[in-house]
Design an enzyme around this catalytic site. Sequence first.
Site, short mmCIF file in Angstrom:
data_model
loop_
_atom_site.label_atom_id
_atom_site.label_comp_id
_atom_site.label_asym_id
_atom_site.label_seq_id
_atom_site.Cartn_x
_atom_site.Cartn_y
_atom_site.Cartn_z
CG ASN A 35 1.70 -8.54 5.97
OD1 ASN A 35 1.71 -9.67 5.50
ND2 ASN A 35 1.07 -7.55 5.37
CG ASP B 144 -0.31 -0.01 2.56
OD1 ASP B 144 0.93 -0.11 2.65
OD2 ASP B 144 -1.06 0.09 3.58
CE1 TYR C 95 9.70 -2.23 0.44
CE2 TYR C 95 8.06 -0.76 1.39
CZ TYR C 95 8.42 -2.01 0.94
OH TYR C 95 7.51 -3.04 0.96
CG ASN D 116 3.55 4.17 14.44
OD1 ASN D 116 2.93 3.21 13.98
ND2 ASN D 116 4.48 4.83 13.77
P1 NAD Z 1 11.53 -9.89 4.07
O1 NAD Z 1 12.59 -8.85 4.07
O2 NAD Z 1 11.23 -10.60 5.35
O3 NAD Z 1 11.87 -11.01 2.98
C1 NAD Z 1 12.44 -10.71 1.74
C2 NAD Z 1 13.05 -11.99 1.19
O4 NAD Z 1 13.55 -11.71 -0.13
C3 NAD Z 1 14.23 -12.52 2.02
O5 NAD Z 1 14.09 -13.90 2.21
C4 NAD Z 1 15.44 -12.19 1.16
O6 NAD Z 1 16.52 -13.10 1.35
C5 NAD Z 1 14.85 -12.29 -0.25
N1 NAD Z 1 15.60 -11.51 -1.24
C6 NAD Z 1 16.02 -10.22 -1.13
N2 NAD Z 1 16.69 -9.86 -2.24
C7 NAD Z 1 16.67 -10.93 -3.07
C8 NAD Z 1 17.17 -11.16 -4.38
N3 NAD Z 1 17.85 -10.20 -5.04
N4 NAD Z 1 16.97 -12.36 -4.96
C9 NAD Z 1 16.30 -13.34 -4.29
N5 NAD Z 1 15.81 -13.19 -3.05
C10 NAD Z 1 15.98 -11.99 -2.44
O7 NAD Z 1 10.24 -9.17 3.50
P2 NAD Z 1 8.69 -9.44 3.80
O8 NAD Z 1 8.26 -8.55 4.89
O9 NAD Z 1 8.45 -10.89 3.88
O10 NAD Z 1 8.06 -8.87 2.46
C11 NAD Z 1 7.86 -9.71 1.32
C12 NAD Z 1 7.24 -8.90 0.21
O11 NAD Z 1 6.00 -8.35 0.66
C13 NAD Z 1 8.10 -7.73 -0.24
O12 NAD Z 1 8.01 -7.64 -1.64
C14 NAD Z 1 7.45 -6.53 0.43
O13 NAD Z 1 7.65 -5.36 -0.32
C15 NAD Z 1 5.99 -6.95 0.43
N6 NAD Z 1 5.15 -6.37 1.48
C16 NAD Z 1 5.53 -6.45 2.79
C17 NAD Z 1 4.69 -5.94 3.77
C18 NAD Z 1 5.06 -6.04 5.24
O14 NAD Z 1 4.34 -5.51 6.09
N7 NAD Z 1 6.13 -6.74 5.61
C19 NAD Z 1 3.48 -5.34 3.43
C20 NAD Z 1 3.12 -5.27 2.07
C21 NAD Z 1 3.96 -5.81 1.12
#
Ligand code: NAD
Length: 342
Positions: free
Chosen positions: A196, A143, A166, A265
Amino acid sequence: MKILVTGGAGFIGSEYVRSLLAGRLDGATEHSDSDHSGSGHSSAGHTVTVYDKLTYSGNVANLAPVADDPRYTFVRGDINDAALLDEVLPGHDAVVHFAAESHVDRSITGAGDFVTTNVVGTQMLLDAVRRGGIPRFLHVSTDEVYGSIDEGSWTEEWPLSPNSPYSASKAGSDLLVLAAHRTHGLNAVVTRCSNNYGHYHFPEKMIPLFVTNLLDGGRVPLYGDGGNVRDWLHVSDHVRGIHLVLTKGRSGEVYNIGGGTELTNKELTQRLLDACGADWSSVDNVPDRKGHDRRYSLDITKIGQELGYAPQVSFDEGLARTVEWYRENRAWWEPLKAKAAL
Ligand code: NAD
């Protein structure tokens, strides 16, 4: 379906993999009567390839519950590695793309990796998906691509107006996926999700950082006046939404996935203090994050009406479960905090 999951060793990707192989996502699709996934497969009988570079936030321990499952394969790889993608991708029915640099604060310190992975890496992946003839692609967006909203909520038609490096890099990748659909006819869908929380969340992010600090009797940093509003969704509800969109969403469409629990927050901090038996004497007020978005709020009418989606985990229940998990899983987070000096 044979599904390749990029970033499957991270917080949300690993929840998707664990849930999929445990059969917890099959119910997400059973009441719907259309299948746009292009695979012709039912939701049962999945096999999963996790493709992950294992950056600081990737952790194979997140996949320990499925490590011995014969339907699961792990490949250590970078989404910028075209040759490895060409080797691994063919034969999969779908790619679910989580891999990203995901921490806003790190993008403020240095944005290079965010552009390399989130923008360039996503394009490299899209090219490989097209070369490999993969029938379906789901991109996990956020979002935060919409920017900040004082009142009301964003629908999927809202213009993108990201503010942090980001979110700008995520907006770039999100648009590249939609461009691949429009230009090349790629069968692709995009989900944009709110914040999340839940188990296996890397302890640099607000909820796990606060909980683990407080469980250790430590202090927590609250940005600015604490008035920034976020819309919280339990990670299990997010992956249910993702699987629903993967299997039933219309190609070329964007689906918001939100939690409906908006908290400042400061309000969230109060809940975390209560859950950990602490009070405001444990809170340090620290200078605000640069360019800190004031409020996020998603309208989830589309996914609700079209795909029958609604979050199932109440914030109170989800937060209690999360705090309990961190209490019981010190062996998971203590080494991570020590290594990252958090
Ligand atoms: P995270 O940082 O926990 O996990 C990211 C994963 O991607 C890791 O396992 C990392 O090793 C891998 N990674 C990073 N660069 C890489 C590359 N070049 N090649 C292969 N693997 C790679 O992130 P998350 O919180 O699990 O988020 C996952 C997705 O969800 C992201 O795209 C994020 O933008 C999106 N997202 C997250 C949230 C949130 O609240 N965490 C909310 C909305 C969307």
